[in-house]
Design a protein around this motif. Structure first.
Motif, PDB file in Angstrom:
ATOM      1  N   PRO A 250       1.427   6.962   6.096  1.00 52.59           N
ATOM      2  CA  PRO A 250       0.240   7.824   5.996  1.00 52.59           C
ATOM      3  C   PRO A 250      -0.831   7.331   5.038  1.00 52.59           C
ATOM      4  CG  PRO A 250       2.032   8.742   4.707  1.00 52.59           C
ATOM      5  CD  PRO A 250       2.607   7.559   5.416  1.00 52.59           C
ATOM      6  N   TRP A 251      -0.613   6.195   4.364  1.00 48.26           N
ATOM      7  CA  TRP A 251      -1.601   5.734   3.389  1.00 48.26           C
ATOM      8  C   TRP A 251      -2.575   4.722   3.961  1.00 48.26           C
ATOM      9  CZ3 TRP A 251      -2.439   8.010  -1.182  1.00 48.26           C
ATOM     10  CH2 TRP A 251      -1.455   8.896  -1.647  1.00 48.26           C
ATOM     11  N   ALA A 252      -2.484   4.431   5.253  1.00 45.65           N
ATOM     12  CA  ALA A 252      -3.407   3.473   5.882  1.00 45.65           C
ATOM     13  C   ALA A 252      -3.943   4.072   7.175  1.00 45.65           C
ATOM     14  CB  ALA A 252      -2.700   2.149   6.163  1.00 45.65           C
ATOM     15  N   MET A 253      -5.201   3.789   7.477  1.00 47.10           N
ATOM     16  CA  MET A 253      -5.804   4.291   8.708  1.00 47.10           C
ATOM     17  C   MET A 253      -6.942   3.374   9.144  1.00 47.10           C
ATOM     18  SD  MET A 253      -7.896   7.560   7.185  1.00 47.10           S
ATOM     19  CE  MET A 253      -8.495   8.055   8.799  1.00 47.10           C
ATOM     20  N   THR A 254      -7.237   3.401  10.433  1.00 45.81           N
ATOM     21  CA  THR A 254      -8.286   2.541  10.977  1.00 45.81           C
ATOM     22  C   THR A 254      -9.633   3.263  10.998  1.00 45.81           C
ATOM     23  OG1 THR A 254      -8.027   3.239  13.274  1.00 45.81           O
ATOM     24  CG2 THR A 254      -6.578   1.490  12.499  1.00 45.81           C
ATOM     25  N   GLY A 255     -10.682   2.464  11.146  1.00 46.22           N
ATOM     26  CA  GLY A 255     -12.022   3.018  11.287  1.00 46.22           C
ATOM     27  C   GLY A 255     -12.683   2.577  12.579  1.00 46.22           C
ATOM     28  N   SER A 256     -11.930   1.917  13.444  1.00 46.78           N
ATOM     29  CA  SER A 256     -12.456   1.398  14.710  1.00 46.78           C
ATOM     30  C   SER A 256     -11.795   2.120  15.872  1.00 46.78           C
ATOM     31  CB  SER A 256     -12.180  -0.106  14.826  1.00 46.78           C
ATOM     32  OG  SER A 256     -12.646  -0.805  13.699  1.00 46.78           O
TER      33      SER A 256
ATOM     34  N   ILE B  27       0.832  -1.202   0.000  1.00 47.70           N
ATOM     35  CA  ILE B  27       0.000   0.000   0.000  1.00 47.70           C
ATOM     36  C   ILE B  27       0.866   1.252   0.000  1.00 47.70           C
ATOM     37  CG2 ILE B  27      -1.643   1.332   1.393  1.00 47.70           C
ATOM     38  CD1 ILE B  27      -2.691  -1.480   2.363  1.00 47.70           C
ATOM     39  N   ALA B  28       1.919   1.230   0.835  1.00 50.38           N
ATOM     40  CA  ALA B  28       2.803   2.397   0.942  1.00 50.38           C
ATOM     41  C   ALA B  28       3.574   2.644  -0.343  1.00 50.38           C
ATOM     42  CB  ALA B  28       3.766   2.196   2.106  1.00 50.38           C
ATOM     43  N   GLN B  29       4.105   1.588  -0.940  1.00 48.63           N
ATOM     44  CA  GLN B  29       4.916   1.740  -2.143  1.00 48.63           C
ATOM     45  C   GLN B  29       4.098   2.247  -3.318  1.00 48.63           C
ATOM     46  OE1 GLN B  29       6.468  -2.222  -2.441  1.00 48.63           O
ATOM     47  NE2 GLN B  29       7.777  -1.975  -0.626  1.00 48.63           N
TER      48      GLN B  29
END
Length: 436
Positions: free
Chosen positions: A172-178, A149-151
């Protein structure tokens, strides 16, 4: 001193609802890649960030368990399908360029296996050419896929996990929703500290990042108080029974039992406590939605304390009074194959679709960088399944969407959660910390 047997990963499970999101897993070593450094979010990205977009469509990808022992979490997919059917019937998602795009949801089964989740993400990005990922399920799967995802600079939005590591600013390209597990652990620890200031605590803990994150937050909350953890027992994935652990913990006669377990293992632990002569105050992490708590043996778990970020939609009166939930049910009923799917589980997918819709509408530019920037600068005020008083907000420095909850007691006779006290929201008060 607490004793920690050398067990390995314990699985997460159960039905997932918006107020009880599961997903443990061991940490995966990786590196930030091009997107983790530099002054701009898109610095070093391989393309212009419009893969998966046409003037009329947007491709969204999802990997989650749709088979195997964790198939019950598959309801999330049906909720997403319901939301995208709803928004597509209105022409699609409105982008900042003024164009409406219908959502094409491409999903794959990872059977809750990290290696399979990574392979699925590679296929979704490389073969299916999705624009973004939504609601990726599980800590281990998310961390396994994170380097890819990052690359490639692909937004992975509102993942179904509360793992603190998904808030690591290097990625910075991933984040949670919980709700962040460490945040929830801190709130539960503060409850014990404030209401049982001299308590002894016995802990059953999943031996993975989920368990350690909850425990880290709990320990930070009780630090400096007279509350004392007298014993800790862990369990590993696939372990058929935790009776031995509960027997050992019961022998401590601790005042409080902290159950950091999910799904069927969590239920099993509560049943064993009920069958013993041990009568502690039970504090349960939010890995057991009320639909699962209702499956406890008669009287088990009665009065336990558990947090929730949303209303108890298993209560027909609560569900009937909520217009957004009724809209969800209307469209959920139109999705093929939902007859045996728990709607409270599926509602999570609907809300993740809502969040994606809002994020795209509020982006400055219709590309991956614009959408990811929007997701990391969110102040969501649209329809939601969250309780009033819980702010849905992110910043680049604090990308944790949910940092609040309501404490409840479980009324076993009625099969209901009974809230008490005020909603507790500590938005912006907990910085990212690696789980140790």
């Amino acid at each position: 001193m607490a004793i920690r047997p050398t067990n390995k990963l314990a699985a997460v499970l159960g039905a997932v609802c918006v107020f009880a999101t599961a997903c443990g897993g061991s940490a995966v070593s990786d590196s930030p890649g091009a997107s983790g450094g530099g002054s701009g979010l898109t610095e070093g990205c391989p393309d212009n960030g419009t893969t998966g977009l046409t003037d009329t469509t947007i491709k969204i990808g999802l990997s989650q368990p749709l088979s195997g022992p964790y198939v019950s979490v598959g309801g999330q997919l049906y909720g997403m399908q319901a939301y995208f059917a709803y928004v597509n019937a209105q022409g699609g998602v409105q982008g900042p360029d003024g164009k409406k795009r219908k959502v094409e949801l491409i999903y794959k089964d990872d059977a809750y296996t990290a290696t399979k989740a990574k392979a699925n993400v590679e296929q979704l990005l490389g073969d299916d050419k999705v624009f973004a990922l939504l609601g990726q399920f599980g800590t281990a799967g998310n961390l396994a896929a994170r380097p890819v995802i990052a690359q490639q600079c692909v937004p992975s939005l509102f993942a179904t996990t509360g793992a603190p590591e998904l808030s690591n600013p290097k990625y910075p390209w991933a984040m949670t929703g919980s709700i962040n597990y460490a945040v929830e652990g801190r709130i539960l620890g503060q409850y014990v500290r404030d209401n049982l200031p001299d308590a002894t605590v016995a802990v059953l803990e999943q031996d993975d990042d989920l368990g350690r994150a909850y425990r880290q937050g709990f320990d930070q909350a009780i630090e400096g108080s007279a509350v004392k953890v007298v014993d800790t027992r862990t369990f590993e994935a696939g372990e058929p029974d935790v009776k031995n652990q509960i027997t050992t913990l019961a022998a401590t006669k601790a005042d409080v039992f902290l159950d950091i377990a999910s799904g069927l293992t969590g239920l099993q632990a509560l049943n064993h406590v009920h069958a013993s002569e041990w009568k502690p105050e039970i504090v349960q992490v939010g890995q057991l939605p009320v639909t699962l708590l209702r499956q406890l043996q008669s009287g088990a778990g009665d009065g336990l304390v558990i947090g929730a970020t949303g209303p108890d939609y298993a209560d027909p009166e609560v569900a009937k009074a909520d217009k957004e939930y009724q809209l969800f049910l209307e469209w959920f009923g139109k999705v093929p194959g939902t007859a045996k799917v728990d709607p409270t589980s599926a509602s999570l997918g609907w809300f993740q679709g809502r969040l994606l819709d809002w994020t795209i509408q509020h982006a400055a530019t219709m590309d991956r960088g614009g959408v990811m920037t929007s997701a990391r600068s969110l102040d969501y005020t649209g329809p939601s399944f969250s309780l009033p008083g819980i702010r849905l907000r992110t910043t680049p420095e604090d990308p944790q969407l949910i940092e609040g909850m309501q404490l409840n007691r479980f009324d076993a006779a009625r099969g209901r959660l009974v809230p008490f006290g005020d909603v507790i929201d500590i938005d912006g008060q907990v910085e990212y910390q690696p789980v140790s």
